[in-house]
Design an enzyme around this catalytic site. Sequence first.
Site, PDB file in Angstrom:
ATOM      1  N   HIS A   1     -20.209   6.771  -6.658  1.00  0.00           N
ATOM      2  CA  HIS A   1     -18.925   7.283  -6.180  1.00  0.00           C
ATOM      3  C   HIS A   1     -17.905   7.208  -7.321  1.00  0.00           C
ATOM      4  CE1 HIS A   1     -15.824   8.369  -3.340  1.00  0.00           C
ATOM      5  NE2 HIS A   1     -15.073   7.408  -3.841  1.00  0.00           N
TER       6      HIS A   1
ATOM      7  N   ARG B   1     -27.295  17.431  12.885  1.00  0.00           N
ATOM      8  CA  ARG B   1     -27.542  16.515  11.768  1.00  0.00           C
ATOM      9  C   ARG B   1     -28.855  15.737  11.938  1.00  0.00           C
ATOM     10  NH1 ARG B   1     -23.302  15.713   8.072  1.00  0.00           N
ATOM     11  NH2 ARG B   1     -21.641  16.516   9.379  1.00  0.00           N
TER      12      ARG B   1
ATOM     13  N   GLN C   1     -19.372   7.502 -17.579  1.00  0.00           N
ATOM     14  CA  GLN C   1     -19.705   6.153 -17.105  1.00  0.00           C
ATOM     15  C   GLN C   1     -20.671   6.198 -15.920  1.00  0.00           C
ATOM     16  OE1 GLN C   1     -18.919   3.453 -18.827  1.00  0.00           O
ATOM     17  NE2 GLN C   1     -17.977   4.886 -20.262  1.00  0.00           N
ATOM     18  N   GLU C   2     -20.527   7.202 -15.055  1.00  0.00           N
ATOM     19  CA  GLU C   2     -21.492   7.344 -13.949  1.00  0.00           C
ATOM     20  C   GLU C   2     -22.907   7.421 -14.518  1.00  0.00           C
ATOM     21  OE1 GLU C   2     -20.592  10.380 -10.982  1.00  0.00           O
ATOM     22  OE2 GLU C   2     -18.472  10.199 -11.457  1.00  0.00           O
TER      23      GLU C   2
ATOM     24  N   MET D   1     -23.801  16.240  -0.802  1.00  0.00           N
ATOM     25  CA  MET D   1     -22.530  16.497  -0.120  1.00  0.00           C
ATOM     26  C   MET D   1     -22.674  16.644   1.388  1.00  0.00           C
ATOM     27  SD  MET D   1     -20.581  16.181  -2.619  1.00  0.00           S
ATOM     28  CE  MET D   1     -18.976  16.752  -2.078  1.00  0.00           C
ATOM     29  N   ARG D   2     -23.580  15.899   1.982  1.00  0.00           N
ATOM     30  CA  ARG D   2     -23.685  15.870   3.444  1.00  0.00           C
ATOM     31  C   ARG D   2     -23.474  14.435   3.911  1.00  0.00           C
ATOM     32  NH1 ARG D   2     -22.519  20.278   5.083  1.00  0.00           N
ATOM     33  NH2 ARG D   2     -23.303  19.711   7.153  1.00  0.00           N
ATOM     34  N   ILE D   3     -22.748  14.282   4.999  1.00  0.00           N
ATOM     35  CA  ILE D   3     -22.584  12.956   5.593  1.00  0.00           C
ATOM     36  C   ILE D   3     -23.868  12.611   6.339  1.00  0.00           C
ATOM     37  CG2 ILE D   3     -21.348  11.700   7.408  1.00  0.00           C
ATOM     38  CD1 ILE D   3     -18.816  13.151   6.437  1.00  0.00           C
ATOM     39  N   LEU D   4     -24.328  11.370   6.167  1.00  0.00           N
ATOM     40  CA  LEU D   4     -25.567  10.934   6.817  1.00  0.00           C
ATOM     41  C   LEU D   4     -25.236  10.107   8.056  1.00  0.00           C
ATOM     42  CD1 LEU D   4     -27.337   9.954   3.502  1.00  0.00           C
ATOM     43  CD2 LEU D   4     -27.986  11.870   4.987  1.00  0.00           C
TER      44      LEU D   4
ATOM     45  N   GLY E   1     -26.318  17.995 -10.650  1.00  0.00           N
ATOM     46  CA  GLY E   1     -27.371  17.004 -10.894  1.00  0.00           C
ATOM     47  C   GLY E   1     -27.272  16.320 -12.244  1.00  0.00           C
TER      48      GLY E   1
HETATM   49  C1  GRF Z   1     -20.295  12.927  -9.283  1.00  0.00           C
HETATM   50  O1  GRF Z   1     -18.988  12.827  -9.734  1.00  0.00           O
HETATM   51  C2  GRF Z   1     -20.532  11.913  -8.212  1.00  0.00           C
HETATM   52  O2  GRF Z   1     -19.814  10.744  -8.426  1.00  0.00           O
HETATM   53  C3  GRF Z   1     -20.029  12.607  -6.999  1.00  0.00           C
HETATM   54  O3  GRF Z   1     -20.419  13.943  -7.152  1.00  0.00           O
HETATM   55  C4  GRF Z   1     -20.547  14.225  -8.542  1.00  0.00           C
HETATM   56  C5  GRF Z   1     -21.946  14.751  -8.731  1.00  0.00           C
HETATM   57  O4  GRF Z   1     -22.140  15.238 -10.016  1.00  0.00           O
HETATM   58  N1  GRF Z   1     -20.537  11.965  -5.810  1.00  0.00           N
HETATM   59  P1  GRF Z   1     -23.611  15.632 -10.494  1.00  0.00           P
HETATM   60  O5  GRF Z   1     -24.162  16.625  -9.479  1.00  0.00           O
HETATM   61  O6  GRF Z   1     -24.417  14.390 -10.578  1.00  0.00           O
HETATM   62  O7  GRF Z   1     -23.399  16.287 -11.819  1.00  0.00           O
END
Ligand code: GRF
Length: 224
Positions: A116, A72, A180-181, A97-100, A19
């Site tokens: 992403h 699902r 950067q995210e 981490m689940r496909i919707l 998170g």
């Molecule tokens: C991030 O790298 C995001 O891009 C990917 O999963 C990771 C999640 O990291 N989808 P966090 O749980 O936000 O630390």
Amino acid sequence: MSGSGRLRRRVGVLISGSGSNLQALIDSCATPESPAEIVLVISNRDDAYGLTRARNAGIATCTIDHTAFPDRPSFERKILSALSEQGVEIVCLAGFMRILTPGFVEQWEDRMLNVHPSLLPDYKGLHTHQRALDDGADWHGCTVHLVRPALDDGPLVVQARVPVLDGDDADSLAARVLVQEHRIYPLALQLLAAGRVEVKGDTALIDGLTGPLSPDAVSQPKVS
Ligand code: GRF
């Protein structure tokens, strides 16, 4: 209410793990000017550290364990009812981490964001950092996009590039991208919540300009 007196858009965040992106969103919504307010964090795993981050910020949480559902759609119905109980208007996927299913995604068209770790449309799916290294890419990065039913698809809202450096491995590159995210996800949410993102076909327009926006193009989201 935001500092400008407008109602804040109510945001739900879906997570599965650490998170750190959730934390960046929480921090950005803590300012009085924020047009967004996180009202619910949902995890499919009860050991996700992101749940602790949310509780520390006084945000309601719930765990919806996908393994407890036969399929699902029933898992997603539970998520939908939790979101609607809290009046959620915008959903952020942050390491969920689940496909919707298309049915779920279509209900949130243009109201659901994902982050992403690649410069989409390059490297959809997993292991993005290693694949960029294997290709000898000079640049890598991350993208926040509106979610469409296909994996890692949808109008691109904000994108940040990082150089691939000599000696990088997947971990060092991932760490540089993650910084950067944490910049671009809050920016994209603030833009969407402020009504500054308009979708035309497959393209997001930000303040009328074709996306994706670079985070260096704006210092602060405009507050009207
Ligand atoms: C991030 O790298 C995001 O891009 C990917 O999963 C990771 C999640 O990291 N989808 P966090 O749980 O936000 O630390």
